[in-house]
Motif scaffolding. Structure first.
Motif, mmCIF file in Angstrom:
data_model
loop_
_atom_site.group_PDB
_atom_site.id
_atom_site.type_symbol
_atom_site.label_atom_id
_atom_site.label_comp_id
_atom_site.label_asym_id
_atom_site.label_seq_id
_atom_site.Cartn_x
_atom_site.Cartn_y
_atom_site.Cartn_z
ATOM 1 N N LEU A 2 0.848 -1.190 0.000
ATOM 2 C CA LEU A 2 0.000 0.000 0.000
ATOM 3 C C LEU A 2 0.881 1.236 0.000
ATOM 4 O O LEU A 2 1.812 1.348 0.793
ATOM 5 C CB LEU A 2 -0.890 0.010 1.250
ATOM 6 N N GLU A 3 0.588 2.172 -0.897
ATOM 7 C CA GLU A 3 1.259 3.467 -0.926
ATOM 8 C C GLU A 3 0.213 4.570 -0.829
ATOM 9 O O GLU A 3 -0.789 4.536 -1.549
ATOM 10 C CB GLU A 3 2.059 3.647 -2.215
ATOM 11 N N VAL A 4 0.445 5.513 0.060
ATOM 12 C CA VAL A 4 -0.395 6.700 0.176
ATOM 13 C C VAL A 4 0.495 7.898 -0.112
ATOM 14 O O VAL A 4 1.558 8.047 0.498
ATOM 15 C CB VAL A 4 -1.019 6.805 1.580
ATOM 16 N N LYS A 5 0.059 8.754 -1.049
ATOM 17 C CA LYS A 5 0.888 9.880 -1.476
ATOM 18 C C LYS A 5 0.125 11.189 -1.345
ATOM 19 O O LYS A 5 -0.975 11.338 -1.883
ATOM 20 C CB LYS A 5 1.332 9.694 -2.932
ATOM 21 N N ASN A 6 0.714 12.122 -0.596
ATOM 22 C CA ASN A 6 0.245 13.508 -0.535
ATOM 23 C C ASN A 6 -1.233 13.630 -0.158
ATOM 24 O O ASN A 6 -1.981 14.417 -0.740
ATOM 25 C CB ASN A 6 0.496 14.214 -1.876
ATOM 26 N N LEU A 7 -1.634 12.883 0.842
ATOM 27 C CA LEU A 7 -3.029 12.872 1.292
ATOM 28 C C LEU A 7 -3.351 14.154 2.055
ATOM 29 O O LEU A 7 -2.632 14.544 2.974
ATOM 30 C CB LEU A 7 -3.281 11.652 2.177
ATOM 31 N N LYS A 8 -4.468 14.782 1.662
ATOM 32 C CA LYS A 8 -4.943 15.985 2.353
ATOM 33 C C LYS A 8 -6.426 15.827 2.671
ATOM 34 O O LYS A 8 -7.188 15.274 1.880
ATOM 35 C CB LYS A 8 -4.727 17.236 1.494
ATOM 36 N N LYS A 9 -6.813 16.327 3.849
ATOM 37 C CA LYS A 9 -8.216 16.279 4.253
ATOM 38 C C LYS A 9 -8.517 17.438 5.186
ATOM 39 O O LYS A 9 -7.773 17.696 6.140
ATOM 40 C CB LYS A 9 -8.518 14.942 4.958
ATOM 41 N N SER A 10 -9.619 18.140 4.904
ATOM 42 C CA SER A 10 -10.087 19.231 5.749
ATOM 43 C C SER A 10 -11.548 19.004 6.116
ATOM 44 O O SER A 10 -12.283 18.336 5.380
ATOM 45 C CB SER A 10 -9.954 20.582 5.026
ATOM 46 N N PHE A 11 -11.958 19.567 7.235
ATOM 47 C CA PHE A 11 -13.357 19.590 7.631
ATOM 48 C C PHE A 11 -13.764 21.048 7.854
ATOM 49 O O PHE A 11 -13.146 21.746 8.660
ATOM 50 C CB PHE A 11 -13.590 18.793 8.915
ATOM 51 N N ASP A 12 -14.781 21.502 7.124
ATOM 52 C CA ASP A 12 -15.273 22.882 7.250
ATOM 53 C C ASP A 12 -14.142 23.902 7.128
ATOM 54 O O ASP A 12 -14.077 24.879 7.882
ATOM 55 C CB ASP A 12 -15.997 23.070 8.591
ATOM 56 N N GLY A 13 -13.252 23.645 6.176
ATOM 57 C CA GLY A 13 -12.152 24.565 5.931
ATOM 58 C C GLY A 13 -10.977 24.427 6.884
ATOM 59 O O GLY A 13 -9.965 25.116 6.735
ATOM 60 N N ARG A 14 -11.090 23.543 7.869
ATOM 61 C CA ARG A 14 -10.002 23.346 8.838
ATOM 62 C C ARG A 14 -9.186 22.130 8.426
ATOM 63 O O ARG A 14 -9.688 21.012 8.408
ATOM 64 C CB ARG A 14 -10.580 23.131 10.238
ATOM 65 N N PRO A 15 -7.917 22.322 8.058
ATOM 66 C CA PRO A 15 -7.091 21.182 7.630
ATOM 67 C C PRO A 15 -6.823 20.211 8.771
ATOM 68 O O PRO A 15 -6.480 20.618 9.883
ATOM 69 C CB PRO A 15 -5.792 21.831 7.131
ATOM 70 N N ILE A 16 -7.011 18.933 8.493
ATOM 71 C CA ILE A 16 -6.761 17.875 9.476
ATOM 72 C C ILE A 16 -5.520 17.075 9.079
ATOM 73 O O ILE A 16 -4.658 16.800 9.903
ATOM 74 C CB ILE A 16 -7.973 16.927 9.583
ATOM 75 N N LEU A 17 -5.448 16.704 7.813
ATOM 76 C CA LEU A 17 -4.300 15.982 7.268
ATOM 77 C C LEU A 17 -3.703 16.814 6.146
ATOM 78 O O LEU A 17 -4.419 17.263 5.245
ATOM 79 C CB LEU A 17 -4.731 14.616 6.729
ATOM 80 N N ASP A 18 -2.404 17.024 6.185
ATOM 81 C CA ASP A 18 -1.757 17.879 5.193
ATOM 82 C C ASP A 18 -0.529 17.188 4.610
ATOM 83 O O ASP A 18 0.497 17.061 5.273
ATOM 84 C CB ASP A 18 -1.354 19.208 5.839
ATOM 85 N N ASP A 19 -0.695 16.672 3.403
ATOM 86 C CA ASP A 19 0.431 16.112 2.652
ATOM 87 C C ASP A 19 1.050 14.898 3.353
ATOM 88 O O ASP A 19 2.256 14.809 3.552
ATOM 89 C CB ASP A 19 1.492 17.187 2.423
ATOM 90 N N ILE A 20 0.191 13.936 3.722
ATOM 91 C CA ILE A 20 0.646 12.711 4.379
ATOM 92 C C ILE A 20 1.027 11.671 3.327
ATOM 93 O O ILE A 20 0.249 11.378 2.423
ATOM 94 C CB ILE A 20 -0.455 12.128 5.289
#
Length: 214
Positions: A2-20
């Protein structure tokens, strides 16, 4: 792998995951650790398709993979939830055979045979006719693991596998996870328990809260 590249996730404009970015090799155990609120469970939910990522790439054995494609994700990711999510009105055996017969269209007899084999492997022989309320916390967790393995996933994921258990069961959970590794099961474990993480991990990914990443 498994490879995960540059994962980003925000909720309501608030970043939770940034470039994982990270990878997990076949048969390895990766633990994901970090403080509460750092996004560990969000990361797991994105990988397993329970949340949509804002951006990023997922690859299995070098091939692009969409975790939210239910047909594909059922074959790739198995999930053991923090509260186990067993169906209370179904027996242990019914909990294990429901998805294989309905989703994978397995013959009920074959699904039952595999379920009984998994229960025996996980120390739950002769528990197949019990209901979740009749099981201890440790037994419920093993049933949840057996249910995930019944779908024959490539990767087994856990969300805080020790949090709902008595502390003296932590070593038992570690032994179980390591025994699955010996069988070649690739595993990804989210935990706040650093000692537990070190005991089982081949590799460790530390996720920090964004306001701590300076």
């Amino acid at each position: 792998m498994l490879e995960v590249k540059n994962l980003k996730k925000s909720f309501d404009g608030r970043p939770i995951l940034d470039d994982i970015s990270f990878n997990v090799k076949d048969g390895e155990i990766l633990t994901i650790v970090g403080p509460s609120g750092a996004g560990k469970t969000t990361l797991l939910r994105c990988i397993t398709g329970l949340e949509s990522a804002d951006s990023g790439d997922f690859l299995i054995d070098g091939q692009q993979f969409n975790p939210q494609d239910l047909e594909s994700s059922e074959a790739v990711m198995g999930v053991v939830f923090q509260d186990f999510n067993l169906f209370p009105h179904l027996s242990v055996l019914e909990n294990l055979t429901l998805a294989p017969t309905m989703v994978l269209k397995q013959d009920p007899k074959i699904a039952e045979e595999r379920a009984l084999d998994l229960l025996a492997q996980l120390g739950l022989k002769n528990k197949e006719h019990l209901y979740p309320y009749q099981l201890s916390g440790g037994q419920k967790q093993r049933v949840a693991i057996a249910r995930a393995l019944a779908m024959k996933p490539k990767i087994l994921c856990y969300d805080e596998p020790t949090s709902a258990l008595d502390p003296n069961l932590r070593d038992e959970v570690a032994k179980l996870i390591l025994s699955l590794k010996e069988q070649g099961v690739t595993q990804l474990v989210v935990t706040h328990d650093m000692e537990f993480a070190k005991k089982i991990a081949d590799n460790m990914l530390t996720v920090k809260a964004l306001d701590q990443r300076n």
